[in-house]
Scaffold this motif. Structure first.
Motif, mmCIF file in Angstrom:
data_model
loop_
_atom_site.group_PDB
_atom_site.id
_atom_site.type_symbol
_atom_site.label_atom_id
_atom_site.label_comp_id
_atom_site.label_asym_id
_atom_site.label_seq_id
_atom_site.Cartn_x
_atom_site.Cartn_y
_atom_site.Cartn_z
ATOM 1 N N UNK A 110 0.840 -1.365 -0.299
ATOM 2 C CA UNK A 110 -0.215 0.162 0.013
ATOM 3 C C UNK A 110 0.840 1.241 -0.159
ATOM 4 N N UNK A 111 1.947 1.288 0.832
ATOM 5 C CA UNK A 111 2.875 2.240 0.912
ATOM 6 C C UNK A 111 3.456 2.513 -0.534
ATOM 7 N N UNK A 112 3.895 1.374 -1.300
ATOM 8 C CA UNK A 112 4.787 1.517 -2.318
ATOM 9 C C UNK A 112 3.707 2.142 -3.533
ATOM 10 N N UNK A 113 2.605 1.416 -3.597
ATOM 11 C CA UNK A 113 1.529 1.777 -4.447
ATOM 12 C C UNK A 113 1.352 3.401 -4.466
ATOM 13 N N UNK A 114 1.127 4.001 -3.230
ATOM 14 C CA UNK A 114 0.902 5.100 -3.176
ATOM 15 C C UNK A 114 2.056 6.338 -3.499
ATOM 16 N N UNK A 115 3.435 5.772 -3.517
ATOM 17 C CA UNK A 115 4.454 6.448 -3.727
ATOM 18 C C UNK A 115 4.607 6.469 -5.329
ATOM 19 N N UNK A 116 4.071 5.629 -6.084
ATOM 20 C CA UNK A 116 4.037 5.416 -7.536
ATOM 21 C C UNK A 116 3.025 6.212 -7.888
ATOM 22 N N UNK A 117 1.792 6.330 -7.183
ATOM 23 C CA UNK A 117 0.703 7.195 -7.546
ATOM 24 C C UNK A 117 0.873 8.871 -7.762
ATOM 25 N N UNK A 118 1.785 9.089 -6.537
ATOM 26 C CA UNK A 118 1.822 10.615 -5.785
ATOM 27 C C UNK A 118 3.068 10.956 -6.781
ATOM 28 N N UNK A 119 3.997 10.455 -7.346
ATOM 29 C CA UNK A 119 5.165 10.982 -7.971
ATOM 30 C C UNK A 119 4.870 11.581 -9.347
ATOM 31 N N UNK A 120 3.956 10.990 -9.896
ATOM 32 C CA UNK A 120 3.473 11.263 -11.213
ATOM 33 C C UNK A 120 2.958 12.938 -11.186
ATOM 34 N N UNK A 121 2.706 13.457 -10.006
ATOM 35 C CA UNK A 121 2.318 14.961 -9.938
ATOM 36 C C UNK A 121 3.325 15.834 -9.401
ATOM 37 N N UNK A 122 4.429 15.311 -9.099
ATOM 38 C CA UNK A 122 5.667 15.850 -8.776
ATOM 39 C C UNK A 122 6.320 16.670 -10.164
#
Length: 514
Positions: free
Chosen positions: A307-319
Motif C-alpha cells: 500500500x505504501x509503495x503503490x501510493x508512492x508510485x501514484x503520487x510521484x506522477x504529480x511531482x
C-alpha cells in the motif's frame, strides 16, 4: 566598481587575471558582473591581516563580540530585496525560500550572540586547593571557511560556521562558493561594515573568490590558518582534509560531506498509515529539488509494504521537475541516476521530465544486492531515493550494521514496532549524528541541542556539529591556569565570579564564588 573583487580586510582587491561569472540556472544565462579569482598574494594578505587581527580580537569581551554579531544582522537586513533577488538569480531558488533562509541566517547570528553574552559556554572549571587549577575554552586562531552550494545564505558567508567562529573570538577568511559570488559579495560587505561600526580590528573578516581548486588549496595550506570548516562534497572535503594533515603543523578540518540519510519503515506503522507516510516521504525526498544534505536517499521496508509503495508510485506522477542550483549539479544528478540503472537498480517510479530540470526518481534493490554493491547506496544529490527491500528482520539488521556514517537515520514505527526493534536503534545510534523517530530528516533546527554531523564519511571528525551552539567548540581549545595570582586570571575564572556564569566548582555546577 568594487563588485567582482576580493574583500581583503577593509580594502577591495582585484589583482588576478583569471575571471569567472555566475550562471542563472533557471534562465540558463550567464550573469554579470565578472569576478576575479584571488591570487596567492591576495590570500596571503588576507591571512596576514587575520593573524594580526587575532592578537586583538581574542581579547575582546563577549559583549563586544555580541555587538558585532548584532551589527552584522542589521547590515544584512538593510540589504533588503537586493540580497534576495541576487541570490535568486544565482541559485534559481524561490524568493520565499530565500527570505526564510535570510531569517535563519540572522537567527543563527542572534543565537550565538546570546550564547556568548550569557557566558557559561566557556565551560569554566575550578579545582581550588593545592594546586589551584582553573580551566576554560579559548579561541584557536584564524578559521578558513568554505561556502556551500545549496544554501547561499545560511551555510555561506554569514552562516553558522562564520557565526560560531566570530562568536568564539576567531577571525575568518571566507572562500565564497563560485555559484553565488555576487550574493557572497553583498553579505561580505555587510560584515565588513559591521566590523567597522563595532570597531573590530581590520582583518577580522576577509572574503576571497575562486572557481578553481587552487584557491581553496592555497588557503588550506597557509601556515597561519588554525582550522577549516567546509560544507560540500565528499571529494572536496577529503581533498581539504588531506592537505590539512600533510601540513608541517596539521590542523583540524570540520568537513560536512553529505549523507544518504536512510529511513527505516517498520511493518506495524506501514499497516496503520502507509499511504500517509508515502505522501510525507515523497515530500521529504523532493523538498528543494532534493538539494539538502539531509535528503533521504535510501528507505527500507520488510513485510507487506505494498500500500505504501503503490501510493508512492501514484503520487510521484504529480511531482513537477525542478531547477537545480547549477548545471553541474544537474549533470551529476543525471549521471548518478543513470549509473544506478546500469549497475542493477530498478527504476520503479518517476516524475515527469523537463529540459534543464531534475525529475524525481525512485529505485529498488534488495539487501543482498545493497551489501554486495555498496556503490548503489552512495549519495546522489537530488530528488531520488533507493528502496531497499529486506526479507526479514535479520536482513534489516544486517543492512543497518553495514551502513557507513550518516548525518541522520530515521525510524518510523508504532510503539510496539519500536519495542520489538530496540536492537535496530542500538545499531543505528553508532551510525549517525541525529536519530529521528516518526519524522523526516529534512529540516535542521537551529538550537542548543542540534547535532548536524556524524561518523566518517558523513563528516570529519565525528565529534562535532556545524549547526547549533555546540558548533562554537570546533574553534576553541581548553587551557588551564595553575596557581595563577588573581590579577592574572581571566574574568571567567576569577574567584568572585564577576560575570555571574555557571562554573564547575570542585565538581559541582555553581554560580557562587570559587
Amino acid at each position: 566598481m568594487s563588485t567582482g573583487l576580493q574583500l581583503i580586510g577593509n580594502q577591495f582587491s582585484g589583482e588576478g587575471a583569471q575571471t569567472f561569472r555566475a550562471f542563472n540556472p533557471k534562465a540558463q544565462q550567464w550573469l554579470e558582473p565578472t569576478f576575479k579569482e584571488a591570487t596567492t598574494k591576495e590570500i596571503d594578505q588576507a591571512m596576514h591581516l587575520a593573524a594580526t587581527a587575532f592578537s586583538q580580537y581574542k581579547k575582546t569581551t563577549a559583549q563586544q563580540r555580541a555587538g558585532f554579531l548584532y551589527a552584522i544582522i542589521e547590515e544584512i537586513v538593510a540589504l533588503g530585496d537586493e540580497l534576495i533577488n541576487t541570490a535568486a538569480n544565482e541559485s534559481g531558488l524561490p524568493l520565499a525560500r530565500l527570505q526564510g533562509e535570510r531569517d535563519r541566517t540572522t537567527g543563527q547570528l542572534k543565537l550565538f550572540a546570546d550564547l556568548i553574552t550569557e557566558g557559561s559556554w566557556v565551560n569554566a572549571r575550578i579545582n581550588s586547593g593545592t594546586p589551584d587549577i582553573r580551566q576554560m575554552q579559548i579561541p584557536i586562531g584564524v578559521i578558513g571557511i568554505f561556502g556551500a552550494s545549496n544554501f547561499p545564505l545560511a551555510f555561506s558567508v554569514a552562516g553558522g560556521d562564520t557565526a560560531a567562529a566570530l562568536a568564539a573570538g576567531c577571525p575568518v577568511v571566507f572562500k565564497a562558493h563560485p555559484a553565488h559570488p555576487h550574493t557572497s559579495h553583498l553579505v561580505g560587505t555587510a560584515i565588513i561594515a559591521a566590523a567597522k561600526r563595532s570597531q573590530m580590528p581590520e582583518g577580522v573578516f576577509s572574503l576571497i573568490h575562486g572557481a578553481t581548486n587552487e584557491t581553496g588549496q592555497h588557503l588550506a595550506a597557509h601556515p597561519s590558518l588554525s582550522a577549516i570548516a567546509f560544507t560540500g562534497s565528499f571529494r572536496g572535503g577529503k581533498a581539504l582534509y588531506e592537505t590539512a594533515t600533510r601540513r608541517h603543523t596539521p590542523i583540524p578540518v570540520y568537513a560536512e560531506m553529505g549523507s544518504v540519510n536512510p529511513v527505516f519503515f517498520l511493518p506495524g506503522i506501514l499497516a496503520e498509515k502507509g499511504q500517509e507516510l508515502a505522501t510525507q516521504f515523497l515530500q521529504s525526498v523532493t523538498l528543494g529539488v532534493g538539494q539538502f544534505c539531509t535528503n533521504p536517499g535510501l528507505f527500507l521496508t520488510y513485510g507487506n509494504a505494498q500500500e505504501f509503495l503503490t501510493k508512492l508510485q501514484e503520487n510521484i506522477t504529480s511531482i513537477q521537475p525542478g531547477v537545480m542550483l547549477t548545471n553541474g549539479i544537474l549533470q551529476a544528478y543525471q549521471t548518478g541516476t543513470q549509473k544506478l540503472k546500469t549497475e542493477g537498480a530498478k527504476l520503479f517510479a518517476a516524475a515527469p521530465e523537463a529540459a534543464h530540470q531534475a525529475n524525481a526518481q525512485l529505485f529498488v534493490i534488495d539487501v543482498p544486492q545493497a551489501i554486495a554493491q555498496p556503490e548503489l547506496c552512495s549519495e546522489i544529490f537530488g530528488p531520488s531515493s533507493v528502496h531497499i527491500t529486506a526479507s526479514s528482520q535479520e536482513e534489516l539488521y544486517q543492512f543497518a550494521a553495514s551502513l557507513e556514517g550518516q548525518l541522520t537515520v530515521t525510524i518510523h514505527g508504532t510503539a510496539a514496532d519500536l519495542e520489538q526493534h530496540a536492537g535496530l536503534i542500538d545499531i543505528l545510534r553508532e551510525k549517525a549524528g541525529r536519530l529521528v523517530i516518526n519524522g523526516f530528516p529534512t529540516g535542521v533546527a537551529v538550537n542548543h541541542a542540534m547535532v548536524h554531523g556524524g561518523p566518517w564519511p558523513a563528516c570529519t571528525p565525528a565529534a562535532g556539529t556545524s549547526v547549533g551552539t555546540m558548533a562554537i567548540y570546533r574553534f576553541c581549545r581548553p587551557v588551564c591556569f595553575q596557581d595563577f595570582p588573581a590579577f592574572l586570571l581571566p574574568a571567567e575564572l576569577k574567584t568572585e565570579n564577576p560575570l555571574g556564569i555557571w562554573r564547575l566548582l570542585n565538581g559541582e555546577f555553581s554560580k557562587s564564588n570559587g
